[in-house]
Scaffold this active site. Structure first.
Site, PDB file in Angstrom:
ATOM      1  CB  THR A 108       7.504  -0.583   4.488  1.00 19.09           C
ATOM      2  OG1 THR A 108       6.217  -0.369   3.899  1.00 19.09           O
ATOM      3  CG2 THR A 108       8.229   0.756   4.508  1.00 19.09           C
ATOM      4  CG  ASP A 109       4.470  -1.958   0.214  1.00 15.59           C
ATOM      5  OD1 ASP A 109       4.371  -1.280   1.259  1.00 15.59           O
ATOM      6  OD2 ASP A 109       3.514  -2.606  -0.268  1.00 15.59           O
ATOM      7  CD  GLU A 110       3.170   2.621   3.911  1.00 20.56           C
ATOM      8  OE1 GLU A 110       3.152   3.853   4.035  1.00 20.56           O
ATOM      9  OE2 GLU A 110       2.591   1.848   4.690  1.00 20.56           O
TER      10      GLU A 110
ATOM     11  CE1 TYR B 284       7.025   2.879   8.745  1.00 21.54           C
ATOM     12  CE2 TYR B 284       5.421   2.808   6.961  1.00 21.54           C
ATOM     13  CZ  TYR B 284       6.337   2.167   7.769  1.00 21.54           C
ATOM     14  OH  TYR B 284       6.587   0.829   7.604  1.00 21.54           O
TER      15      TYR B 284
ATOM     16  CE  LYS C 109      11.232   0.503   7.938  1.00 22.13           C
ATOM     17  NZ  LYS C 109      11.930  -0.291   8.990  1.00 22.13           N
TER      18      LYS C 109
ATOM     19  NE  ARG D 225      -1.968   1.263   1.122  1.00 22.33           N
ATOM     20  CZ  ARG D 225      -2.283   2.310   0.369  1.00 22.33           C
ATOM     21  NH1 ARG D 225      -2.528   2.135  -0.929  1.00 22.33           N
ATOM     22  NH2 ARG D 225      -2.342   3.520   0.891  1.00 22.33           N
TER      23      ARG D 225
END
Length: 351
Positions: free
Chosen positions: A132-134, A158, A162, A222
């Protein structure tokens, strides 16, 4: 034959369906079937010998090793993950176990399997880890978008889980030579998305006449990626990506959350007339809410020739239409654990 983990979830199910629409190469689909894993997503494949479903946990090393030995896949596409930020805030343990421990055990099984392959097959094997980009953290409004060399600065349990799994995958390539690929995608949306995420939650609540809860001022930005575009990117990376490399996958659609919700209301007004805008309700922001994510997807376009097909305008119309046409699916997932959780953690506004 390929092995897909998490293939009954949102992105996983779309990937499985898309793969089998493009090729006759069989898929082994390993999914634990947690609350977000739903075999109804794959109902159209019932009786299809190309789809081999196995219920199981990626943390179960013996089971994964046995599957690899039995089916001898040429690649693993690792999609299994806990992925909802709010859930990670209220209960981080599952995220540590699945995203970190699970990825570690999957990597160990893959490494042992890969090391025992005949040389030519070893050279062709790939382990594609979907992230993910997070993991990159939060961007200021005018900052350049995330590139593949951006420093990791995760801000939620989260994203931290990741980021940890990404680093494990990277380490297994550099330490053992395992031919890994990592992708970091922006926010996905589209068919089969569990209605705890922003877009399906707003569609489902609006149709039910329930409040549309917006965190804080709704100006969190986003980058939105239609899930079928994501699937095509994953196929491209699997076939043409260079082992050891990371590829960002984005939709080039930066938008604030409140604009997303207003767009959904406008489209629903045209399709199912009602005053949906009046349902918009601002609620207390969640802890550590990142202000902006943005993906620079130029590397995958430059090196592999991939770019998204859908604009946000075309993708969101297709998504809303899908939810309108699949009310039975929506009703089936709006029960049990999901309903209890959403009522508790969205201040009663969403459920």
């Amino acid at each position: 034959m390929i092995l897909v983990t998490g293939g009954a979830g949102f992105i996983g199910a779309n990937f499985v369906l898309d793969w089998l629409a493009q090729t006759d190469e069989p898929i082994i689909n390993l999914d634990k079937l947690t609350y977000a894993g739903n075999l109804q997503n794959l109902a159209s494949l019932e009786g299809d010998p190309r789809h081999i479903f196995i219920q199981g946990d990626i943390k179960d090393h013996e089971k994964v090793a046995a599957l690899l030995s039995q089916f001898q896949p040429r690649a693993i596409i690792h999609l299994a993950a806990e992925s909802h930020v709010d859930r990670s805030i209220h209960g981080p343990e599952d995220f540590i176990q699945t995203n970190i421990v699970g990825t570690f055990r999957l990597l160990e099984a893959a490494r042992q399997y890969w090391q025992n392959l005949e040389e030519r097959t070893r050279q062709a094997f790939r382990f594609l880890h979907v992230s993910t980009d997070e993991v990159y953290g939060s961007l200021c409004k005018d900052a350049p978008a995330f590139t593949e060399t951006h420093c990791y600065q995760p801000n939620s349990p989260y994203s931290a889980s990741k980021a940890s799994s990404d680093q494990l995958v990277r380490a297994y390539h550099h330490t053992y030579g395992l031919p890994t690929l990592i992708t970091n995608c922006s926010n996905n949306y589209g068919p089969f998305q569990f209605p705890e995420k922003l877009i399906p939650l707003m569609i489902v609540n609006a149709l039910a006449g329930r409040p549309l809860p917006i965190y804080g001022d709704g100006q969190q930005i986003r980058d939105w990626l239609y899930v079928k575009d994501h699937c095509s990117a994953l196929r491209c990376v699997l076939e043409h990506g260079k082992p050891g490399e990371t590829y960002n996958i984005g939709g080039w659609n930066e938008k604030p959350n409140i604009e997303i919700v207003q767009t959904i209301c406008e489209l629903l007004d045209a399709l199912r007339p009602a005053d949906y805008h009046k349902l918009i309700t601002y609620v207390t922001d969640r802890p550590g809410h990142d202000r902006r994510y943005a993906i620079d997807a130029r590397k995958i376009e430059r090196e592999l020739g991939w770019k998204p097909v859908e604009t946000f305008e075309t993708g969101i119309r297709k998504t809303i239409q899908w939810y309108l046409e699949h009310q039975t699916w929506v009703a089936s997932v709006q029960s049990g654990e999901y309903q209890k959780w959403i009522e508790t953690h969205y201040q009663g506004q969403a459920g």
